[in-house]
Design an enzyme around this catalytic site. Structure first.
Site, PDB file in Angstrom:
ATOM      1  N   CYS A  97       0.830  -1.206   0.000  1.00 18.97           N
ATOM      2  CA  CYS A  97       0.000   0.000   0.000  1.00 18.97           C
ATOM      3  C   CYS A  97       0.868   1.261   0.000  1.00 18.97           C
ATOM      4  O   CYS A  97       2.049   1.235   0.355  1.00 18.97           O
ATOM      5  CB  CYS A  97      -0.916   0.005   1.215  1.00 18.97           C
ATOM      6  SG  CYS A  97      -2.278   1.209   1.090  1.00 18.97           S
ATOM      7  N   ASP A 118      -6.271  -2.819  11.697  1.00 16.83           N
ATOM      8  CA  ASP A 118      -5.093  -1.994  11.905  1.00 16.83           C
ATOM      9  C   ASP A 118      -5.057  -1.593  13.373  1.00 16.83           C
ATOM     10  O   ASP A 118      -5.984  -1.871  14.137  1.00 16.83           O
ATOM     11  CB  ASP A 118      -5.142  -0.763  10.994  1.00 16.83           C
ATOM     12  CG  ASP A 118      -3.784  -0.107  10.790  1.00 16.83           C
ATOM     13  OD1 ASP A 118      -2.809  -0.523  11.450  1.00 16.83           O
ATOM     14  OD2 ASP A 118      -3.698   0.828   9.982  1.00 16.83           O
TER      15      ASP A 118
END
Length: 228
Positions: free
Chosen positions: A14, A144
């Site tokens: 990412c 996360d």
């Protein structure tokens, strides 16, 4: 969706901003590439620049757009310019908000959940069920670490909070690196892992050697666990 012994952990790189980093991730065997459309992020790319990067991506690699509290028209304009195949919502979106956003561009989405010390495993199951029941376009949770602000945290959370029945469906993020990739795959058994800062020279600038080392570590963990 139980994990089988032949599972291959999918890998998302990412925060890509440069052509050479897209090439490096593809060459190393990444399954998904992430592009950040949150202007306050140091990894932000404009829709026009993202479109140029997307044009380099071959078939069968998923392209993911990361958004934070986007408005429907803003999202529609970005996706029209940079047609990512999957949306990642990383803000304070409710299940209803995320469902409406995904519907307006007819794209599947993953929802980030920032996990903190106050959470218990039941919270993650309830969160996943809320989003799944709210939209046919919901594709899963990205877990996360709970920190101030939005976007990737660069920090690891307590993986023991992830329920065993949910783990094979989630994307694991937060503080991953070549040093803990084996533990992440072995201990959690996620469907996919997502890394950004762990394969960087500096924010927004990837390191091709780190990308290769991380992907190799995940693949070695899969092989050790009986995967492909």
């Amino acid at each position: 969706m139980p994990r089988t012994m032949s599972h291959r952990t999918r890998i998302k790189i990412c925060g890509l901003t440069r052509e050479q980093d897209v090439h490096a991730a593809i060459a190393a065997g990444a399954d998904a590439l992430g592009f950040v459309f949150y202007p306050k992020s140091p990894r932000y790319v404009t829709p026009q620049h993202a479109a140029r990067l997307l044009a380099m991506v071959p078939p069968f690699i998923t392209t993911v757009g990361l958004f934070v509290n986007a408005e429907p028209q803003q999202l529609a304009d970005i996706v029209a310019e940079a047609p990512v195949s999957l949306l990642q919502f990383h803000g304070d979106e409710t299940a209803e908000h995320s469902a409406a956003l995904a519907q307006c561009v007819n794209r599947p989405f993953i929802q980030a959940m920032r996990v903190g010390t106050a959470h218990v495993p039941a919270d993650l199951l309830e969160y996943a069920q809320r989003y799944r029941s709210g939209s046919r376009l919901f594709a899963g949770l990205l877990l996360d670490t709970l920190v101030e602000g939005y976007g990737g945290s660069g920090k690891v959370f307590d993986w023991s909070l992830i329920p065993k029945e949910l783990a094979p469906q989630v994307v694991l993020s937060g503080g991953l690196s070549v040093h803990n990739a084996t533990d992440a795959v072995t201990c959690v058994g996620p469907f996919a892992v997502d890394i950004s800062s762990g394969v960087e020279q500096q924010k927004g600038i990837k390191d091709a050697a780190k990308i290769r080392a991380f992907i190799d570590a995940v693949r070695q963990a899969d092989a050790a666990n009986g995967g492909l």
